[in-house]
Design an enzyme around this catalytic site. Sequence first.
Site: not given
Length: 931
Positions: A319, A321, A363
């Site tokens: 895993i 981790e 804008d």
Amino acid sequence: MEENLNNKEIPLSEVLLKYEKKWHTLSNERILKILKTNQNTGLSTKEAQKRLEEFGKNILPKPKKPNIFLIFLKSFLDPLSIMMAIAGITSLIIGLVSNDFQPADKAGLVIVVVIILTNSFIATVQEWKSENQKISLSEKQQKALVLRDGKKTTIDIEELVPGDIIFSKSGDSVPADSRIIDNQLLKVDESALTGENEAVEKVDDIIKEAEIVLGDQKNIAFMSTLVVEGKMVGVVFNTGKESEIGKIASNISESKRVKTPLEKKVTKLTFFIGIVSVILGILIFGVAFSLKNRADFPEDMKSIYKQMLLAVSSAISVIPESLTIIVKICLMVATKKMAKKHVLIKKPKSIESLGNVNVICSDKTGTLTQNKMFVDGLYVHGQEQDLKEYDITNQNDLINCMALCNDAFIGRKKEKVGSATELALIEYLIANKINYLNLRKTNKRLDEIPFDSKRKIMSTVCEVDGNIVAYTKGAMDYLLPNCKHILEGDKVRPIEDKDIENIKSQLMIFAKKGMRTLGLAKKDLKDLDDEFENKLVFIGLVAIIDPPREEVAHSVKEAHDAGVRVIMITGDHKVTAFEIASRLGIADEEHQDVITGQDISTLSEEELRIKLKTTNVFARVNPEHKAMIVDILQADSNIVAMTGDGVNDSPSLVKADVGIAMGITGTEVSKEVSDVILSDDNFKSIISGINSGRNVYEKIKYSISFLVAANISQVLTILLILGIYQTTALNSVNVLFHIFVVETIVAIPIGMQRERSGVMLNPPPTHKKESLLKGIIIQICLTTFFNTLFAVLSYWITHIYLNGQDTKLIHDYAKGGVYIVIMFSPIFYAILFNNRFLPIINAHKVTIVDKYKPNKWLLILMFVAILLTILTMLPFDALNEFFDFKTVDLDICLLLIYILFVALVPICIWSSYRLITYIMCKSQNNSKKIN
Ligand code: ATP
């Protein structure tokens, strides 16, 4: 409640205490008297200074600083720490129960504790830093408009004191608790204080009922609430921690940090790999258990306890981790970096969204242009005037309209207050030696309709030489249809078609030069109730220059190279908008159309959707059109960043995937609802933000591929050697130490590598849900393959080399070989995990390769990892026993072979990866040719 207000002995703070919760019941005059202030002159600077010392700064109590000890404790709840703790405790219990607790097991326990502590330490430091970053972002300085010494001036809101006369308008955040003494259609969003979402209409009359809730105190504007419409003049009675929001601020706990989509994706991936890890763990245990009775099975692995430990630690080792910590670090570093590049990230998720953006709706004014406006054209009395020659001093109507239909001014400290458009008019008057302030004093304003970006005009009604005159200024498309007369010389005559034609053609001349145009008009009223803004007398046309920002054309090109489309959405005239868009490269040969707000209103959604595909310029739009444009773009699977500054921009800022507010010109309302604030209002900063966002994604991908490959290689090696040689090549201590080196030492700096600009030459992600593994599968497969291959080969070669010798000796040597390859290879090939060596495959293209920039942290930590690993192999019995490394007097030839294998792993990964990507590029080029 009579008190001696003249009694100098009683400090003002004590006097004010008597009126707590009663301010709404008092008349304006009485409040001004109690606060010893004057509506027309405000406080004097000296008095304000005195009060500042008495009342303290107008700042809210800071949110509680997170407790570092609690953060540290909480970090132990991290899944890695929990899994590690389970492994540690299991080993301790089984070891004690089975009376089989050997030095190597103690080493295992020590490693478990070290991993848990190191991870908790890193997590705590990161959490602590990011909490402090959050706090400093909330401490940004705001300004308030006040009356001091009889003049309007802007000051930092922390300098406000009770008695100050303040002015707030639509878009502002109310700077302190104030009693409203002049209310003009004021509507305030008080949700921050009362939780009520509907904006409250305010009044300036007395409210008789004493005991009423805050929401009903309609003549009071509370600190930190937002003005959404209208404006007011107020007198401050409570500041800082004495204000209503101040009283609750210290009790507000920091809102819980929600996981970002990237963190969620990482958790999901980790969970998926977790399932795979359990299966692999069970497999390892099953095979080891079934082999335990074989004579040549290693003695030390015969107990179920050892097999279980190996299975558990192998499962954990798969895993990745440390990924969650890496993501946190990446996001934190990026937030800090972006702030330096003027991009203030309000929500961590916006960093990732920025990285995914493929359309920017910007804008024009202030973002693409400089917002440094000046008057550069004038059309009056039927002709364009030469500004250098033309004398306006006797043009009363023109001057009055510019000065009186205008809210901007130059403050006491020469600060410019108001919109850039209006300031341009003021500066033009000043340049012509006209005292606009005097004009405002002598011609009192009686009524007004403020400018709003929907109507695009504004009007004021003033008393001029005993007459009532209305002045209107604004966009010609809205003003001209309402003009029935025209000023010629000092006469007013009906406006004719020819006049209108002339005005329109002059408008085009100005607009084609990219100038912003404003029409000026007036109307003489008989009395104050007369209608205005219709049957106007046309006075003239002013043209204002607002040059594009120099750097923006380059930024637009960068955006295009990055596969990001740039759309300009502006309230300005279509010709002006198109001219500026062309200069910036937003409108090009393929995008020659301009859609106006009026067109949008007449088009069906489907028609607009089709037009949107080829149009990059939207002019004369209203804020609600912006929201429609976002909707359509998003429905077409685009990830949209939208800029905005006004109150009415809020819906589109909220709708967009990344709502970007302007730090300088933006209203507090827009900043409140946005995800990101540009502290310099500059379009270029959006591009920097996209760059950082993309870099975060890339760094995470490299961390994932490194971790997944290193972890899986280790378990595959154990499994393959178990399968082929029916023996265990690594034990739980080795596996745990591998986790420590790979996860805790080497992987984290991979996520901290420097940002590269080449990400902006990659295409943007194709859709929001794109997997984190996209583009890195080949890396993972090749790395896993070569790492496992050479680890297994090292076991095999030892057998060949020592053929005929004692099997136990061969096993110990071979184990040492596997340990060396499996430990050192990742430390060295970690250096490959960047774009220079293993470019990510993005949308079927190999990303552009950047120059290699050494990753300082990686190099330092690689060195640390090498030292630590060598330490575990030094020929000391205690150490060897601890780390279960038995190759004490290793044959030099074998050692050289192992070192060669360690060197071959990165070389093979790199060369095969480049070969594969080369073939991919070739075939893609060929397929392009065929197409
Ligand atoms: P953007 O949306 O790109 O910021 P903008 O600033 O040009 O565009 P608005 O502020 O809505 O958009 O202005 C639109 C038009 O309204 C301008 O072209 C101008 O003619 C007019 N206008 C702008 N400011 C004022 C003002 N203070 N008073 C009167 N008319 C104004």
